[in-house]
Every structure is written in structure tokens, then in C-alpha cells.
Design a protein around this motif. Structure first.
Motif, PDB file in Angstrom:
ATOM      1  N   VAL A 262      25.058  18.836  50.427  1.00  0.00           N
ATOM      2  CA  VAL A 262      24.930  20.288  50.597  1.00  0.00           C
ATOM      3  C   VAL A 262      25.411  20.714  51.980  1.00  0.00           C
ATOM      4  N   SER A 263      25.008  19.970  53.023  1.00  0.00           N
ATOM      5  CA  SER A 263      25.413  20.356  54.378  1.00  0.00           C
ATOM      6  C   SER A 263      26.909  20.160  54.585  1.00  0.00           C
ATOM      7  N   ASN A 264      27.514  19.222  53.869  1.00  0.00           N
ATOM      8  CA  ASN A 264      28.962  19.033  53.973  1.00  0.00           C
ATOM      9  C   ASN A 264      29.730  20.137  53.258  1.00  0.00           C
ATOM     10  N   GLY A 265      29.107  20.721  52.229  1.00  0.00           N
ATOM     11  CA  GLY A 265      29.829  21.675  51.389  1.00  0.00           C
ATOM     12  C   GLY A 265      29.541  23.132  51.671  1.00  0.00           C
ATOM     13  N   ILE A 266      28.988  23.459  52.830  1.00  0.00           N
ATOM     14  CA  ILE A 266      28.649  24.852  53.153  1.00  0.00           C
ATOM     15  C   ILE A 266      29.843  25.799  53.018  1.00  0.00           C
ATOM     16  N   PRO A 267      31.059  25.426  53.479  1.00  0.00           N
ATOM     17  CA  PRO A 267      32.170  26.379  53.413  1.00  0.00           C
ATOM     18  C   PRO A 267      32.502  26.878  52.008  1.00  0.00           C
ATOM     19  N   MET A 268      32.114  26.155  50.969  1.00  0.00           N
ATOM     20  CA  MET A 268      32.447  26.601  49.617  1.00  0.00           C
ATOM     21  C   MET A 268      31.351  27.476  49.004  1.00  0.00           C
ATOM     22  N   MET A 269      30.321  27.824  49.789  1.00  0.00           N
ATOM     23  CA  MET A 269      29.185  28.573  49.256  1.00  0.00           C
ATOM     24  C   MET A 269      29.302  30.060  49.537  1.00  0.00           C
ATOM     25  N   HIS A 271      28.383  33.831  50.673  1.00  0.00           N
ATOM     26  CA  HIS A 271      27.721  34.417  51.848  1.00  0.00           C
ATOM     27  C   HIS A 271      26.367  35.013  51.451  1.00  0.00           C
ATOM     28  N   PRO A 272      25.358  34.925  52.341  1.00  0.00           N
ATOM     29  CA  PRO A 272      25.357  34.189  53.607  1.00  0.00           C
ATOM     30  C   PRO A 272      25.302  32.686  53.360  1.00  0.00           C
ATOM     31  N   GLN A 273      26.276  31.966  53.871  1.00  0.00           N
ATOM     32  CA  GLN A 273      26.471  30.571  53.496  1.00  0.00           C
ATOM     33  C   GLN A 273      25.299  29.677  53.871  1.00  0.00           C
ATOM     34  N   ALA A 274      24.771  29.831  55.081  1.00  0.00           N
ATOM     35  CA  ALA A 274      23.674  28.959  55.510  1.00  0.00           C
ATOM     36  C   ALA A 274      22.437  29.158  54.643  1.00  0.00           C
ATOM     37  N   GLU A 275      22.122  30.413  54.321  1.00  0.00           N
ATOM     38  CA  GLU A 275      20.958  30.684  53.469  1.00  0.00           C
ATOM     39  C   GLU A 275      21.172  30.146  52.058  1.00  0.00           C
ATOM     40  N   THR A 276      22.392  30.306  51.547  1.00  0.00           N
ATOM     41  CA  THR A 276      22.704  29.752  50.217  1.00  0.00           C
ATOM     42  C   THR A 276      22.550  28.241  50.224  1.00  0.00           C
ATOM     43  N   ALA A 277      23.013  27.593  51.299  1.00  0.00           N
ATOM     44  CA  ALA A 277      22.917  26.135  51.396  1.00  0.00           C
ATOM     45  C   ALA A 277      21.466  25.676  51.467  1.00  0.00           C
ATOM     46  N   LYS A 278      20.639  26.371  52.239  1.00  0.00           N
ATOM     47  CA  LYS A 278      19.226  25.990  52.354  1.00  0.00           C
ATOM     48  C   LYS A 278      18.501  26.176  51.024  1.00  0.00           C
ATOM     49  N   ARG A 279      18.838  27.231  50.300  1.00  0.00           N
ATOM     50  CA  ARG A 279      18.228  27.448  48.984  1.00  0.00           C
ATOM     51  C   ARG A 279      18.653  26.336  48.019  1.00  0.00           C
TER      52      ARG A 279
END
Length: 671
Positions: A262-269, A271-279
Motif C-alpha cells: 500500500v505504501s509503495n502504491g500511493i501514487p496510483m490512489m 486524492h487525497p492519496q495519503a488518506e486513501t492509502a491509510k484507509r
């Protein structure tokens, strides 16, 4: 008046051309899809993933490990199966601790990069290189073990005589997944999403029924577990018992793999990318902890033992559904969904492996072509490399999950350990900064100790059982990266020295710029960013053809690569940067008394984009002659051909076919 302003920006579909597509192009578009349009305002929205789809595309890597991780851990207990309860608690705690630590990593590095970026920024580029190489091997093995485990799951419920087809079927699955990912990450996730949710539904039934259906026997099982603890404690002692528990815990290290995806793939998520990644991380952690620990407890409650030719999950499902009218059908669907999810899990290797390659390419550790995007905005070179390497590993291991899981786990926990070490060091340094969360230091230390334990036990215990293969492979990748970086550095130094004395005259204040005359001979110079090679090409064009040209047009393509495609604004930012660089060339030409302008485009394929601009310039300036610079080595080897592109020659071939003249001016490099 001067006309030294650029024409309209070229925002065609990526890779589009004015002529009819060839048969090869039509076949390619059928397989991989048509080019994407960079002028689409909703482009990034269309290729990015919401949390649920990211859970499917990246979280499947973690969840799918429940197909082999708990089984390996349970097998390692041997006759001491009563330890499964403690093992389940330890396993759930580890999943939650590592996932929580990686959520903190996402907060600190909201633009992604995962273990490579974390180690590079916090521990230095050399440690980052080791982490990046471990990740590359890890993602290759993610694809390999997922495909191999999928084959095991399917052939567990098929007639034994069909076993000879297992490896060929796995090869076909791998090739199909490679093609699907070249079409695009989001497209592949949408196709595979139903499979993911079928797995979740069937395994929820298995775990739920496995636990609830045995409630009457829980007291007896609890008594048996307590008796096993007392007996072993009195005969073995506390230390051997703890060592046995941690050995099984380490052998099940494959359970925790995939959390870093998940942390490696943040750019493909989305916006807001960090919040999407944490979820996404929360979804994955909870689903993995419940599934893996639930299966472990079910093995204990139902007294499951290994059966040759079958996975323990297949044995468990058959035992659970033995009295059901639809038992055989449910077993088949459950195991097929598990196999299909494992195929989905290979998605993480294809999604994140090329992204790690791209990040390393931007730092010159690997050939820079791995940072390029295809006209589908996928890292096609990286996808093909990961796919071919995974195929080689699959054939080497002959589809053996037991062999692959050891190779896989070592590199996963090497990366985990380096990332958490970096975060521990960073948190310690920032502990007195206002607003710092002191509890994070304890989180990272505990996570680091758990990861180091698994890494050490797995490496020592399984060194002779394929563990050495992973270490040698990773070491070879590190060596190749060091040699690549050294080559790029040497060429950069030599090039800088060669162009150090080269200066274009500065434009004076005031005065009008020379006017363009489209009817006069025009030099069209293809350049990249403002620098020595571009100036060398411009000055050489007028030196080689003195008094021949009245105008000069600078042409440049802003290349959207993996390092730049971070969001919806990245295309506009690159366009501005490209124009500013070109304007400096125009100013230099004006200072020499030459009428000048520029034309630019933005795309992923510099050859196709440059060809289209040059055709347009040739229509506007009929007397145009095209020039490009190219680094020339005294004795060019295959290594130099691999590490340096030949864009100028590719453009020259296309322009010559269009009846346009192009001259390539050499810039000699003695590296």
C-alpha cells in the motif's frame, strides 16, 4: 514584430499519429487498449484507485497470504498444535503492529515510494539501494508465489492425474496477468474485483462456521491446550517452548507479506492519496488478521492434519462441508476463489515492482528507460521485466510454494526491517519536536524487533533450503545497480567537463528580437532541458552550415514518466517547465541575432510526439532542416546501448520516411 511565442500545445492522445495505424498497432491496441489522452481533465481520476479498489489491487497481496502463511506456521508446530492459540494471538498482533507502523510511514511519505524511499531518505542512498533491490526481488517473488499457490489451490480439488498440467497452467496465468497490467492497473483491478469479494465471502463462511460450529467443543479444546502447555512446560522448560513458538511464528512469515504494497502504491490512489492509502491499510490489516488467525484456530478446533497433494485450507473446507448437500460445490468454489485471489495478489507485484524500478531509475540505479510510461500510462518496461523474471523463478522452483515462500519471506522482512529502522532513527531524532507522538517510537521499535526476529530465524533455518538463492540474487541485483550508477556518474562528469566552457551569449536588455521569416531557411533543433548538449547542438548547426539559416525553431517534448505522473496537475507543471527551458534557448538565439521561436508537446513517447511537432513545423517553415544532438562513445558496447536511449536516430528514421531532412550532430564522450 517578433513571433517568438510558441504555438498551441500538442495535447493529442498519447502516441497518436496522423496516419492510419498499421496492423501491428491495431493488434496492440486490441490487446492493451487505445492510447490515453493527456488533455483529458479527468485523466488521473480515471487511472487512480479508490480505497476499496486499492484494497482489491494491493490489499489482495496481504489477504491472499492466508492461503499459505498460516499453513506453514501450523506445520512448524509439529505435534505441539496446542501452541496454535498463542501463535494466532502473536500473528494478529504482528499484522496490526506492522500495518500501524506503515500507516505512519504513509503519513511521513505521502507521495509514496515505500521501503526504497524510506531507507534512502532516512538511512542514506546505499541502504536505500539494498532496500530497493530487496523490494525488486520481493515483487518478482510476489508474482511467482501467488501464481504457484493459485495452482496448488485449484489442483487440490481436481483429480490427481491432472497434476502434470499445474505448471503449464501457471505459466499461462502469469502471461495473461502481464497483458492485463499493460492495459492499466485500474482496468486489471476492475476485472478481478468480483474474484476478490467472492474470496472474502466464502472465507468468511469458512472461518465463521469453523469457529461457531465448534462452540460446544471449545471447553474440551481449551482443556487440551492448557494440558499441552503444562506438560511441555514441565518436560521441555519455558525457553525451548518459547523458541518453538517463535520458530513457527517465523516460518509463517509469509502471512505478513504484502503489507508494504500500500505504501509503495500511493501514487496510483485517488486524492487525497495519503488518506486513501491509510484507509486501504486498515481494510487490509483487519481482513488479514481475522482470516489468518481464524484459519489457525480452525486447524486446531477441527484437528486438521496435512494431506499429500492438498493444502490445509482445502482439507479444512472439505471437513467443514462434509455433511452439506452442496458441500462439494462450496469446496470447489472456495478453493477456486482462493486460487483466483492469489492471481489477483500477483497484481501487487506488477503494480509496485515497476514503480520501485521507476523510482530507482530516476536515481540512476537502473536504466532510465524503466521510468518511462507507455501510451496507456503504465510502466510497461518494468511490467515486462517483472513478468519475465517471475516466469524464470516459477520454472526454477517448479511451482513449489514451500521453496518460494522461504525466498519470498527473507526479502520482505529485510525491507520491513530497514524501513522500520529508518523510522525508529527518525522518530528518535524528532522526539523533542513539538507535536511529535512519543508512542510512535515504541511502535517502531516493537515492529523492528518482530521483523528482525522473523528475518534472522528464517535466514538461519532455511539458508540451505533456497534461502541462499534469495541472498545471492539480491546481491547480484545490488552489484548491477552499483555498476549502472557508476556508469551514469562517469558519463555525466565527462559530459559536464566537455561542455564546461560552452556558453551561449546572454540577451541584452531592450531592443527588439529579430523577426521570423517562414520563407527563409530554418534550423529546427530538437533539445531536452536547457544545458550543454542543447547548446552544443545549436552552435554546431551554425558552425557546420555557416550563413545557411535565418531562423531557428527549438523543439522539445516534456516526457511524462513515473517520477512526474503524481496527480492531475503534473501535466500542466511539466508543460510550464518545458516552455521555460525552451525560452532560455530562444533568448540565447536572439542574443546571437537569430530569429527564434519554439514548439513543445507533452507525452509519454518522445519519438512519436517529436515526429508530429516536426511535421507541423515543416509545414509552417518549408525550408526547415532538423538537427539533434547525440552522445557518441568511442567504442560503444551493448551496455551503453542499454543504458542510453537512441531517440535521435528513431526520430531521424521517421522524418526521413516523411521526406524531411534531419542531421544528427555528435557529442563525443570518451567514457
Amino acid at each position: 514584430m517578433s513571433t517568438s511565442q510558441p504555438g498551441p500545445h500538442d495535447l493529442r492522445a498519447v502516441g497518436a499519429r496522423g496516419d492510419e495505424p498499421s496492423l501491428a498497432q491495431r493488434v496492440r491496441r486490441t490487446l492493451f487498449g487505445p492510447p490515453r489522452r493527456l488533455d483529458d481533465a479527468h485523466l488521473f481520476h480515471k487511472v487512480s484507485l479508490v480505497a476499496v479498489l486499492a484494497w482489491v489491487g494491493l490489499g489482495a497481496d496481504g489477504l491472499s497470504s492466508s492461503a499459505y502463511g498460516p499453513e506453514e506456521a501450523f506445520r512448524a508446530l509439529g505435534e505441539h498444535t496446542y501452541l496454535a492459540v498463542a501463535l494466532a494471538g502473536l500473528m494478529a498482533g504482528t499484522v496490526l503492529i506492522i500495518s500501524k507502523a506503515y500507516s505512519r510511514i504513509i503519513e511521513k511519505f505521502p507521495h509514496g515510494g515505500g521501503g526504497y524511499v524510506v531507507a534512502s531518505k532516512l538511512l542514506g542512498p546505499k541502504v536505500g539501494l539494498v532496500s530497493g533491490c530487496a523490494l525488486l526481488v520481493d515483487y518478482v517473488l510476489t508474482v511467482t508465489i501467488s501464481i504457484a499457490a493459485a495452482g496448488d489451490a485449484v489442483f487440490s480439488v481436481l483429480p490427481p492425474e491432472w497434476a502434470a498440467w499445474k505448471l503449464p497452467v501457471e505459466v499461462v496465468l502469469l502471461a495473461g496477468l502481464m497483458v492485463l497490467n499493460i492495459r492499466g492497473i485500474r482496468e486489471s483491478v476492475l476485472v478481478l474485483a468480483p474474484v476478490f469479494f467472492l474470496f472474502v465471502a466464502t472465507h468468511a463462511v469458512v472461518v465463521g462456521y469453523g469457529l461457531l460450529g465448534h462452540i460446544p467443543e471449545v471447553p474440551a479444546t481449551a482443556a487440551s491446550v492448557a494440558d499441552g502447555f503444562r506438560t511441555s512446560f514441565s518436560t521441555m522448560g519455558a525457553l525451548p517452548l518459547v523458541l518453538l513458538l517463535f520458530h513457527a511464528f517465523s516460518m509463517g512469515g509469509g502471512t505478513y507479506t504484502g503489507i508494504e504494497a500500500v505504501s509503495n502504491g500511493i501514487p496510483m490512489m485517488r486524492h487525497p492519496q495519503a488518506e486513501t492509502a491509510k484507509r486501504t491499510m486498515r481494510y487490509m490489516a483487519i481482513s488479514l488478521a481475522v482470516t489468518a488467525t481464524g484459519l489457525l484456530v480452525c486447524y486446531l478446533l477441527w484437528r486438521i492434519e496435512p494431506v499429500a497433494g492438498k493444502t490445509m485450507n482445502a482439507v479444512l473446507v472439505e471437513r467443514l462441508t462434509g455433511g452439506w448437500a452442496i458441500g462439494d460445490a462450496f469446496t470447489f468454489v472456495t478453493m477456486v476463489s482462493a486460487a483466483a485471489l492469489l492471481v489477483v495478489a500477483a497484481q501487487a507485484g506488477f503494480a509496485d515492482g515497476p514503480r520501485v524500478l521507476a523510482n530507482m531509475a530516476l536515481d540512476s540505479w537502473v536504466p532510465r528507460r524503466f521510468a518511462s510510461l507507455s501510451d496507456r500510462l503504465t510502466a510497461q518496461n518494468g511490467i515486462v521485466l517483472v513478468g519475465m523474471a517471475a516466469l524464470a523463478a516459477l520454472l526454477y522452483a517448479k511451482g513449489s510454494v514451500a521453496l518460494l515462500v522461504v525466498m519470498y519471506s527473507i526479502n520482505v522482512f529485510l525491507t520491513f526491517s530497514l524501513s522500520l529502522l529508518g523510522m525508529t532513527v527518525s522518530t528518535w531524532r524528532e522526539r523533542r519536536v513539538p507535536g511529535a507522538r512519543r508512542s510512535d517510537l515504541l511502535l517502531f521499535v516493537v515492529g523492528l524487533l518482530l521483523c528482525l526476529t522473523i528475518l534472522s530465524v528464517t535466514t538461519i533455518d532455511k539458508f540451505s533450503h533456497s534461502g541462499w538463492v534469495t541472498l545471492v540474487a539480491t546481491g547480484c541485483v545490488v552489484l548491477l545497480c552499483v555498476l549502472t550508477k557508476r556508469h551514469y556518474g562517469r558519463v555525466a562528469r565527462i559530459t559536464d567537463e566537455a561542455f564546461r566552457g560552452l556558453h551561449a551569449p546572454e540577451a541584452g536588455a531592450g531592443g527588439s528580437a529579430p523577426e521570423l521569416d517562414p520563407g527563409k531557411p530554418t534550423a529546427v533543433v530538437l533539445v531536452a532541458a536547457y544545458g550543454g548538449l542543447g547548446l552544443h547542438t545549436m552552435l554546431n548547426a551554425f558552425r557546420v552550415f555557416p550563413h545557411s539559416f535565418r531562423n531557428i525553431v527549438f523543439v522539445s517534448v516534456g516526457v511524462i514518466d513515473s517520477g512526474r505522473f503524481k496527480g492531475a496537475d503534473s501535466v500542466d507543471a511539466l508543460r510550464v517547465e518545458t516552455d521555460q527551458s525552451l525560452q532560455r534557448y530562444v533568448s540565447a538565439a536572439h542574443a546571437m541575432g537569430i530569429a527564434a521561436t519554439f514548439r513543445s508537446a507533452v507525452g509519454t513517447d518522445p519519438v512519436t510526439e517529436a515526429e508530429q511537432i516536426c511535421r507541423e513545423v515543416a509545414r509552417e517553415f518549408p525550408g526547415a532542416v532538423f538537427f539533434a544532438g547525440h552522445l557518441v562513445f568511442q567504442r560503444e558496447t551493448w551496455v551503453q546501448r542499454l543504458l542510453h536511449n537512441h531517440t535521435a536516430y528513431a526520430i531521424q528514421r521517421r522524418l526521413q520516411w516523411a521526406g524531411l531532412n534531419m542531421v544528427i550532430l555528435p557529442a563525443r564522450v570518451t567514457a
